[in-house]
Design a protein around this motif. Structure first.
Motif, PDB file in Angstrom:
ATOM      1  N   ARG A   1       0.351   2.588  -6.196  1.00 53.70           N
ATOM      2  CA  ARG A   1       1.074   1.664  -7.188  1.00 53.70           C
ATOM      3  C   ARG A   1       0.274   0.566  -7.803  1.00 53.70           C
ATOM      4  NH1 ARG A   1       4.703   1.409  -2.619  1.00 53.70           N
ATOM      5  NH2 ARG A   1       4.725  -0.939  -2.670  1.00 53.70           N
ATOM      6  N   ARG A   2      -0.995   0.702  -7.501  1.00 59.19           N
ATOM      7  CA  ARG A   2      -1.633  -0.427  -8.304  1.00 59.19           C
ATOM      8  C   ARG A   2      -2.074  -0.113  -9.662  1.00 59.19           C
ATOM      9  NH1 ARG A   2      -6.973  -0.651  -4.303  1.00 59.19           N
ATOM     10  NH2 ARG A   2      -6.691   1.395  -4.678  1.00 59.19           N
TER      11      ARG A   2
ATOM     12  N   GLU B   1      -8.607  -2.071 -11.267  1.00 55.57           N
ATOM     13  CA  GLU B   1      -9.927  -1.890 -11.875  1.00 55.57           C
ATOM     14  C   GLU B   1     -10.952  -2.913 -10.697  1.00 55.57           C
ATOM     15  OE1 GLU B   1     -10.246  -3.340 -15.723  1.00 55.57           O
ATOM     16  OE2 GLU B   1      -8.871  -1.830 -16.387  1.00 55.57           O
ATOM     17  N   ASN B   2     -10.453  -3.847 -10.267  1.00 55.45           N
ATOM     18  CA  ASN B   2     -10.944  -4.821  -9.485  1.00 55.45           C
ATOM     19  C   ASN B   2     -11.551  -3.806  -8.180  1.00 55.45           C
ATOM     20  OD1 ASN B   2     -11.110  -6.924 -10.951  1.00 55.45           O
ATOM     21  ND2 ASN B   2      -9.590  -7.995 -10.192  1.00 55.45           N
ATOM     22  N   ALA B   3     -10.454  -3.229  -7.633  1.00 55.81           N
ATOM     23  CA  ALA B   3     -10.590  -2.517  -6.460  1.00 55.81           C
ATOM     24  C   ALA B   3     -11.602  -1.183  -6.582  1.00 55.81           C
ATOM     25  CB  ALA B   3      -9.263  -1.733  -5.875  1.00 55.81           C
TER      26      ALA B   3
ATOM     27  N   ALA C   1     -11.897   3.441  -3.117  1.00 57.18           N
ATOM     28  CA  ALA C   1     -11.066   2.378  -3.701  1.00 57.18           C
ATOM     29  C   ALA C   1      -9.643   3.066  -3.520  1.00 57.18           C
ATOM     30  CB  ALA C   1     -11.214   2.308  -4.971  1.00 57.18           C
ATOM     31  N   GLY C   2      -9.291   4.235  -2.652  1.00 54.48           N
ATOM     32  CA  GLY C   2      -8.190   4.663  -2.522  1.00 54.48           C
ATOM     33  C   GLY C   2      -7.407   5.029  -3.729  1.00 54.48           C
ATOM     34  N   THR C   3      -8.155   5.668  -4.708  1.00 54.95           N
ATOM     35  CA  THR C   3      -7.705   6.119  -6.018  1.00 54.95           C
ATOM     36  C   THR C   3      -8.070   7.469  -6.373  1.00 54.95           C
ATOM     37  OG1 THR C   3      -7.391   5.504  -8.330  1.00 54.95           O
ATOM     38  CG2 THR C   3      -9.377   5.060  -7.627  1.00 54.95           C
ATOM     39  N   ASN C   4      -7.997   7.935  -7.558  1.00 53.44           N
ATOM     40  CA  ASN C   4      -8.571   9.221  -7.836  1.00 53.44           C
ATOM     41  C   ASN C   4      -9.481   9.190  -8.895  1.00 53.44           C
ATOM     42  OD1 ASN C   4      -6.955   9.610 -10.679  1.00 53.44           O
ATOM     43  ND2 ASN C   4      -5.459   9.206  -9.131  1.00 53.44           N
TER      44      ASN C   4
END
Length: 206
Positions: free
Chosen positions: A19-20, A26-28, A54-57
């Motif tokens: 949900r970020r 961006e910081n992550a 970062a836990g994203t895609n």
């Protein structure tokens, strides 16, 4: 609570990382890129690795940075680079020396230096990165032009030397030294002094 109920509860509560948005995401990503370089070096930096950390895609990363060099330079700007404030010692030589020594310090930082060297190695593939490198290395004409303008006003430099190309010479030479120096921790200070005393000052003085 039975295992199946735990699993059901977990499924009903999506990972907060998903949900970020905006600056938080961006910081992550930038932190993940910086940490990836710190652990494995620039050569092993990949968008896959950054996304996983970062836990994203990867899509979220590519929307912001088109390639790993742009991402790495953004991480450098976030965690290493400082705003280039033109030194004002009252004397041209000491101003330029202070500026170049600040550049050397940024180049010498372990992760920061690794990022800069890696990005420089990819300039032939992504020439658009040169502007970001110039800004990080304080070689945008504005910084040196400010120093030169003050020197001209003091009578230390001739007005004809007040051009962006002349102003760029010191850091361009320093960047060249950095590219050919190999995996050293720091460019010797005598090299900085030679660039100033043997090249730049003779070019601009009256």
């Amino acid at each position: 609570m039975p295992p199946e109920r735990k699993a059901s509860k977990a499924a009903a509560e999506p990972d907060k990382r998903s949900r970020r948005r905006g600056a938080e995401l961006e910081n992550a990503i930038l932190q993940a890129a910086f940490d990836e370089v710190a652990e494995g070096g620039y050569a092993r930096l990949t968008m896959d690795g950054v996304a996983q950390r970062a836990g994203t895609n990867k899509t979220a990363i590519y929307r912001r940075w088109p390639n790993r060099a742009a991402l790495a330079l953004a991480a450098h700007r976030q965690f290493v680079a400082q705003a280039a404030t033109p030194p004002d010692t009252g004397e041209l030589r000491s101003d330029v020396l202070a500026l170049l020594r600040g550049v050397v310090a940024r180049m010498a930082s372990s992760v920061g230096g690794e990022i800069l060297r890696g990005a420089m190695s990819e300039l032939h593939q992504q020439p658009e990165l040169i502007r970001e490198l110039r800004e990080i290395l304080a070689d945008e004409p504005g910084t040196m032009m400010t120093i030169l303008t003050r020197a001209v006003a003091r009578g230390e430099a001739r007005p004809a030397a007040l051009t962006p190309r002349v102003a760029a010479v010191p850091v361009v030479l320093l960047r060249h030294e950095y590219q050919i120096s190999g995996p050293v921790l720091e460019i010797p200070d005598e090299t900085v002094v030679e660039i100033v005393d043997q090249v730049f000052l003779p070019m601009v003085r009256t």
